[in-house]
Design an enzyme around this catalytic site. Structure first.
Site, PDB file in Angstrom:
ATOM      1  N   HIS A  23      21.810   3.634  54.992  1.00  0.00           N
ATOM      2  CA  HIS A  23      22.896   4.284  54.246  1.00  0.00           C
ATOM      3  C   HIS A  23      22.490   5.716  53.976  1.00  0.00           C
ATOM      4  N   LYS A  24      22.634   6.576  54.974  1.00  0.00           N
ATOM      5  CA  LYS A  24      22.151   7.962  54.900  1.00  0.00           C
ATOM      6  C   LYS A  24      22.670   8.680  53.661  1.00  0.00           C
ATOM      7  N   TRP A  26      24.303   6.999  50.819  1.00  0.00           N
ATOM      8  CA  TRP A  26      24.068   6.243  49.592  1.00  0.00           C
ATOM      9  C   TRP A  26      22.591   6.183  49.211  1.00  0.00           C
ATOM     10  N   LEU A 159      40.076   6.208  47.356  1.00  0.00           N
ATOM     11  CA  LEU A 159      39.376   7.007  48.372  1.00  0.00           C
ATOM     12  C   LEU A 159      40.054   6.726  49.711  1.00  0.00           C
ATOM     13  N   CYS A 160      40.539   7.778  50.338  1.00  0.00           N
ATOM     14  CA  CYS A 160      41.285   7.581  51.590  1.00  0.00           C
ATOM     15  C   CYS A 160      41.125   8.786  52.496  1.00  0.00           C
ATOM     16  N   SER A 167      35.157   8.642  60.368  1.00  0.00           N
ATOM     17  CA  SER A 167      33.801   8.733  60.963  1.00  0.00           C
ATOM     18  C   SER A 167      33.354  10.156  61.216  1.00  0.00           C
ATOM     19  N   LYS A 168      33.803  11.081  60.349  1.00  0.00           N
ATOM     20  CA  LYS A 168      33.338  12.478  60.413  1.00  0.00           C
ATOM     21  C   LYS A 168      32.528  12.819  59.168  1.00  0.00           C
ATOM     22  N   ARG A 169      32.072  11.782  58.422  1.00  0.00           N
ATOM     23  CA  ARG A 169      31.279  12.009  57.197  1.00  0.00           C
ATOM     24  C   ARG A 169      32.069  12.817  56.147  1.00  0.00           C
ATOM     25  N   LEU A 409      42.244  -1.407  39.719  1.00  0.00           N
ATOM     26  CA  LEU A 409      43.533  -1.530  40.421  1.00  0.00           C
ATOM     27  C   LEU A 409      43.340  -1.408  41.938  1.00  0.00           C
TER      28      LEU A 409
HETATM   29  C1  LIG Z   1      29.389  10.182  37.681  1.00  0.00           C
HETATM   30  C2  LIG Z   1      30.572  10.148  38.525  1.00  0.00           C
HETATM   31  C3  LIG Z   1      30.344   9.472  39.934  1.00  0.00           C
HETATM   32  C4  LIG Z   1      31.718   9.399  40.720  1.00  0.00           C
HETATM   33  C5  LIG Z   1      31.509   8.786  42.151  1.00  0.00           C
HETATM   34  C6  LIG Z   1      31.053   7.350  42.112  1.00  0.00           C
HETATM   35  C7  LIG Z   1      30.987   6.761  43.547  1.00  0.00           C
HETATM   36  C8  LIG Z   1      32.387   6.478  44.130  1.00  0.00           C
HETATM   37  C9  LIG Z   1      32.276   5.889  45.540  1.00  0.00           C
HETATM   38  C10 LIG Z   1      33.667   5.696  46.180  1.00  0.00           C
HETATM   39  C11 LIG Z   1      34.444   4.521  45.577  1.00  0.00           C
HETATM   40  C12 LIG Z   1      35.737   4.290  46.352  1.00  0.00           C
HETATM   41  C13 LIG Z   1      36.562   3.134  45.790  1.00  0.00           C
HETATM   42  C14 LIG Z   1      37.695   2.865  46.739  1.00  0.00           C
HETATM   43  O1  LIG Z   1      38.626   3.634  46.836  1.00  0.00           O
HETATM   44  S1  LIG Z   1      37.598   1.478  47.784  1.00  0.00           S
HETATM   45  C15 LIG Z   1      38.870   1.759  48.977  1.00  0.00           C
HETATM   46  C16 LIG Z   1      38.328   2.671  50.089  1.00  0.00           C
HETATM   47  N1  LIG Z   1      39.406   3.104  50.975  1.00  0.00           N
HETATM   48  C17 LIG Z   1      39.725   2.467  52.122  1.00  0.00           C
HETATM   49  O2  LIG Z   1      39.114   1.495  52.521  1.00  0.00           O
HETATM   50  C18 LIG Z   1      40.922   3.045  52.860  1.00  0.00           C
HETATM   51  C19 LIG Z   1      40.755   3.011  54.378  1.00  0.00           C
HETATM   52  N2  LIG Z   1      39.503   3.605  54.795  1.00  0.00           N
HETATM   53  C20 LIG Z   1      39.290   4.959  54.720  1.00  0.00           C
HETATM   54  O3  LIG Z   1      40.110   5.741  54.291  1.00  0.00           O
HETATM   55  C21 LIG Z   1      37.927   5.461  55.175  1.00  0.00           C
HETATM   56  O4  LIG Z   1      37.340   4.482  56.027  1.00  0.00           O
HETATM   57  C22 LIG Z   1      36.966   5.742  54.000  1.00  0.00           C
HETATM   58  C23 LIG Z   1      37.479   6.957  53.241  1.00  0.00           C
HETATM   59  C24 LIG Z   1      36.862   4.532  53.085  1.00  0.00           C
HETATM   60  C25 LIG Z   1      35.564   6.069  54.569  1.00  0.00           C
HETATM   61  O5  LIG Z   1      35.674   7.154  55.450  1.00  0.00           O
HETATM   62  P1  LIG Z   1      35.124   7.023  56.965  1.00  0.00           P
HETATM   63  O6  LIG Z   1      35.325   5.621  57.409  1.00  0.00           O
HETATM   64  O7  LIG Z   1      35.718   8.137  57.763  1.00  0.00           O
HETATM   65  O8  LIG Z   1      33.521   7.211  56.823  1.00  0.00           O
HETATM   66  P2  LIG Z   1      32.752   8.623  56.750  1.00  0.00           P
HETATM   67  O9  LIG Z   1      32.210   8.923  58.098  1.00  0.00           O
HETATM   68  O10 LIG Z   1      33.607   9.661  56.144  1.00  0.00           O
HETATM   69  O11 LIG Z   1      31.567   8.291  55.724  1.00  0.00           O
HETATM   70  C26 LIG Z   1      30.705   7.181  55.972  1.00  0.00           C
HETATM   71  C27 LIG Z   1      29.946   6.979  54.688  1.00  0.00           C
HETATM   72  O12 LIG Z   1      30.880   6.579  53.663  1.00  0.00           O
HETATM   73  C28 LIG Z   1      30.477   5.307  53.135  1.00  0.00           C
HETATM   74  N3  LIG Z   1      31.667   4.530  52.760  1.00  0.00           N
HETATM   75  C29 LIG Z   1      32.541   3.911  53.593  1.00  0.00           C
HETATM   76  N4  LIG Z   1      33.491   3.281  52.877  1.00  0.00           N
HETATM   77  C30 LIG Z   1      33.214   3.514  51.565  1.00  0.00           C
HETATM   78  C31 LIG Z   1      33.826   3.118  50.324  1.00  0.00           C
HETATM   79  N5  LIG Z   1      34.912   2.331  50.297  1.00  0.00           N
HETATM   80  N6  LIG Z   1      33.260   3.517  49.161  1.00  0.00           N
HETATM   81  C32 LIG Z   1      32.137   4.270  49.171  1.00  0.00           C
HETATM   82  N7  LIG Z   1      31.502   4.684  50.307  1.00  0.00           N
HETATM   83  C33 LIG Z   1      32.049   4.312  51.486  1.00  0.00           C
HETATM   84  C34 LIG Z   1      29.718   4.648  54.273  1.00  0.00           C
HETATM   85  O13 LIG Z   1      28.879   3.635  53.743  1.00  0.00           O
HETATM   86  C35 LIG Z   1      28.928   5.857  54.810  1.00  0.00           C
HETATM   87  O14 LIG Z   1      27.865   6.155  53.940  1.00  0.00           O
HETATM   88  P3  LIG Z   1      26.362   5.652  54.323  1.00  0.00           P
HETATM   89  O15 LIG Z   1      26.472   4.122  54.473  1.00  0.00           O
HETATM   90  O16 LIG Z   1      25.975   6.344  55.619  1.00  0.00           O
HETATM   91  O17 LIG Z   1      25.491   6.018  53.147  1.00  0.00           O
HETATM   92  C1  LIG Z   2      39.583  -0.224  45.268  1.00  0.00           C
HETATM   93  N1  LIG Z   2      40.549  -1.147  44.805  1.00  0.00           N
HETATM   94  C2  LIG Z   2      40.077  -2.507  44.935  1.00  0.00           C
HETATM   95  C3  LIG Z   2      41.233  -3.409  44.691  1.00  0.00           C
HETATM   96  C4  LIG Z   2      42.185  -3.252  45.870  1.00  0.00           C
HETATM   97  N2  LIG Z   2      42.539  -4.563  46.209  1.00  0.00           N
HETATM   98  C5  LIG Z   2      43.660  -5.164  45.492  1.00  0.00           C
HETATM   99  C6  LIG Z   2      41.811  -5.283  47.184  1.00  0.00           C
HETATM  100  N3  LIG Z   2      40.649  -4.765  47.671  1.00  0.00           N
HETATM  101  C7  LIG Z   2      39.979  -5.479  48.599  1.00  0.00           C
HETATM  102  C8  LIG Z   2      40.475  -6.707  49.038  1.00  0.00           C
HETATM  103  F1  LIG Z   2      39.833  -7.450  49.975  1.00  0.00           F
HETATM  104  C9  LIG Z   2      41.689  -7.168  48.488  1.00  0.00           C
HETATM  105  N4  LIG Z   2      42.236  -8.311  48.859  1.00  0.00           N
HETATM  106  C10 LIG Z   2      43.335  -8.935  48.218  1.00  0.00           C
HETATM  107  C11 LIG Z   2      43.131 -10.096  49.228  1.00  0.00           C
HETATM  108  C12 LIG Z   2      44.318 -10.123  50.129  1.00  0.00           C
HETATM  109  O1  LIG Z   2      45.442 -10.144  49.651  1.00  0.00           O
HETATM  110  N5  LIG Z   2      44.074 -10.086  51.464  1.00  0.00           N
HETATM  111  C13 LIG Z   2      45.195 -10.064  52.414  1.00  0.00           C
HETATM  112  C14 LIG Z   2      45.860  -8.744  52.266  1.00  0.00           C
HETATM  113  C15 LIG Z   2      47.179  -8.531  52.005  1.00  0.00           C
HETATM  114  N6  LIG Z   2      47.390  -7.212  51.959  1.00  0.00           N
HETATM  115  C16 LIG Z   2      46.229  -6.583  52.168  1.00  0.00           C
HETATM  116  C17 LIG Z   2      45.934  -5.213  52.196  1.00  0.00           C
HETATM  117  C18 LIG Z   2      44.610  -4.838  52.382  1.00  0.00           C
HETATM  118  C19 LIG Z   2      43.617  -5.813  52.524  1.00  0.00           C
HETATM  119  C20 LIG Z   2      43.930  -7.168  52.516  1.00  0.00           C
HETATM  120  N7  LIG Z   2      45.233  -7.526  52.341  1.00  0.00           N
HETATM  121  C21 LIG Z   2      41.919  -9.342  49.763  1.00  0.00           C
HETATM  122  N8  LIG Z   2      42.346  -6.456  47.558  1.00  0.00           N
END
Ligand SMILES: CCCCCCCCCCCCCC(=O)SCCNC(=O)CCNC(=O)[C@H](O)C(C)(C)COP(=O)(O)OP(=O)(O)OC[C@H]1O[C@@H](n2cnc3c(N)ncnc32)[C@H](O)[C@@H]1OP(=O)(O)O
Ligand SMILES: CNCCCN(C)c1ncc(F)c(N2CC(C(=O)NCc3cnc4ccccn34)C2)n1
Length: 409
Positions: A23-24, A26, A159-160, A167-169, A409
């Site tokens: 996890h480069k 994290w 985060l989106c 995959s561009k970091r 949420l």
């Molecule tokens: C004090 C205050 C602190 C505040 C901050 C606290 C931390 C908050 C943390 C965020 C909480 C979010 C809560 C939510 O919203 S969880 C919901 C996350 N969103 C999605 O899944 C939507 C669809 N996916 C995407 O939009 C992209 O795939 C995302 C944006 C998720 C990654 O973009 P991409 O796929 O283009 O990758 P990259 O090349 O840019 O970057 C790769 C690096 O990113 C690490 N990665 C991948 N997925 C996640 C993830 N869900 N949380 C944290 N890190 C994640 C991955 O391990 C790798 O790091 P490392 O393994 O090499 O180390």
């Molecule tokens: C960052 N906020 C976390 C909460 C976001 N929430 C609600 C969520 N985070 C991860 C999950 F794994 C999940 N699941 C609900 C279960 C489910 O319903 N699975 C079938 C399904 C129907 N629609 C979708 C859409 C996306 C993924 C699975 N889906 C699995 N929910």
């Protein structure tokens, strides 16, 4: 018997693979690291001390050439629509890309503007030339208790990154920027959940689903017809009464906020990690809001005490590529308290009102005391696990889901 042991082995293999992954990004962050898992002597609490505000980086992190930061003002219809569309097309999908979360505009405005929110924590990335929004990350302030310490935290969510920019970091830059902006408000901890395993979960929770409209769920591929089951038998199995059965069960109203706050605060004390809600928080997060959040309570007819409470939030999913349906209407169990009405009966009333309101499925995590009703009320285990995380705060042992009193949420 053999089925479960094969599942258990598969899970162990998956866990081992997660632990061995690089996890480069994290590995550079103040979070529990997998290498520390065996080391129980590390002190619990903040991993790094606060930085003097004058030493917090004053300017935003650098983005790749074509992109610029934008603070997303969710009050403006135009910006709210842009955020809604980015998420509706690029946010979380299931592993088989059959569903994608479709958070509504009203839900996003509710989720992102709780008491004390900072507009600067609603962070977008857009293309300098076209002004197109291509990435998003948010924080909202929350007081969260971990054991006996109430900590001011940021809840990070949404985060989106646009599918075309994956995959561009970019994600690490988004995370560092929201961290910087949170630090500027003198907050040093965060809470977040994700469906992916990262360093290092404080708890791993399981989703459970209760069919309300089994015919539609089977049609869209959310559920499958059980073995030796017909459709009509399945419809009958999930049938619910037309109205709640608990005397005094009614919608929560503004004047109930003090009583619900007392009830909820008392209930959440038993969990190791839980929100520290005050009346303002309860008014925002739990007062019913159409198509966003529903909450009900049981008021005793003789004493007028509020003895029980249940709530769920509305999160539809887009059904990707189905001829008959485009949306799955899902209710997600939120906060529930039972002190007089059995939790089973209270949650069955929640299922009844959700069915009445046209929800197709009622989802619940196995957090808090939810295990009490999951099997009994015909929930089935889902394929999604939800990992819970704290940023810059160590807990020496992971929590069982029933020790967790926090729903994001
Ligand atoms: C004090 C205050 C602190 C505040 C901050 C606290 C931390 C908050 C943390 C965020 C909480 C979010 C809560 C939510 O919203 S969880 C919901 C996350 N969103 C999605 O899944 C939507 C669809 N996916 C995407 O939009 C992209 O795939 C995302 C944006 C998720 C990654 O973009 P991409 O796929 O283009 O990758 P990259 O090349 O840019 O970057 C790769 C690096 O990113 C690490 N990665 C991948 N997925 C996640 C993830 N869900 N949380 C944290 N890190 C994640 C991955 O391990 C790798 O790091 P490392 O393994 O090499 O180390
Ligand atoms: C960052 N906020 C976390 C909460 C976001 N929430 C609600 C969520 N985070 C991860 C999950 F794994 C999940 N699941 C609900 C279960 C489910 O319903 N699975 C079938 C399904 C129907 N629609 C979708 C859409 C996306 C993924 C699975 N889906 C699995 N929910």
């Amino acid at each position: 018997e053999s089925e479960t042991s094969i599942d258990a082995i598969a899970q162990k293999v998956q866990d081992a693979m997660s632990l061995s992954k690089r996890h480069k990004f994290w590995e550079t962050q103040p979070v529990g690291q997998f290498r520390d898992l065996g080391n129980p002597s590390l002190p619990e609490g903040p991993i790094e001390p606060p930085t003097p505000l004058s030493e917090v980086k004053q300017e935003p992190y650098n983005l790749p050439g074509p992109y610029e930061w934008i603070t997303c003002d969710m009050d403006t219809e135009e910006m709210c629509s842009e955020v809604y569309s980015l998420l509706a097309n690029n946010y979380v999908e299931d592993d088989e890309n059959m569903f994608r979360f479709n958070y509504s505009k009203g839900f996003l405005q509710w989720a992102l503007r709780p008491p004390g929110y900072y507009r600067s924590w609603h962070i977008g990335v857009r293309v300098k030339t076209s002004k197109k929004l291509v990435a998003f990350i948010t924080g909202v302030p929350a007081r969260i208790r971990a054991k006996d310490a109430v900590v001011n935290m940021a809840e990070i969510n949404f985060l989106c990154v646009h599918k075309k920019l994956r995959s561009k970091r970019l994600a690490p830059v988004m995370i560092k920027e929201v961290t910087r902006r949170v630090h500027l408000e003198n907050i040093w901890q965060a809470a977040y959940t994700a469906g992916v395993v990262l360093p290092t979960p404080i708890s791993t929770c399981q989703y459970w689903h209760r069919s309300l409209n089994p015919k539609k769920l089977i049609d869209v591929g959310f559920s499958r017809l059980g073995a030796r089951m017909t459709m009509s038998r399945t419809i009958k199995l999930y049938k619910l009464p037309d109205s709640p059965i608990t005397p005094g069960f009614r919608k929560m109203e503004l004047h109930d906020v003090p009583a619900v706050t007392r009830l909820l605060r008392g209930y959440l004390k038993q969990f190791i990690v839980a929100p520290d809600f005050d009346e303002n928080d309860v008014e925002h997060w739990l007062l019913p809001k159409e198509d966003v959040v529903d909450s009900f309570l049981v008021e005793s007819s003789e004493t007028h005490d509020v003895t029980d409470f249940c709530s769920f939030y509305t999160l539809p999913s887009t059904v990707i590529g189905n001829q008959n349906y485009s949306t799955l209407k899902a209710a997600y169990s939120y906060y529930n308290v039972s002190t007089k009405t059995p939790l089973l009966q209270l949650m069955n009333d929640a299922l009844i009102v959700a069915k009445k309101k046209g929800y197709d499925v009622f989802n619940a995590l196995d957090v808090m005391e939810n295990e009490v009703f999951l099997k009994e009320l015909k929930f089935g285990p889902g394929d999604g696990q939800l990992q819970y995380y704290l940023y810059n705060y160590r807990l020496n042992q992971a929590l069982g889901p029933s020790e967790l009193g926090l729903v994001l949420l």
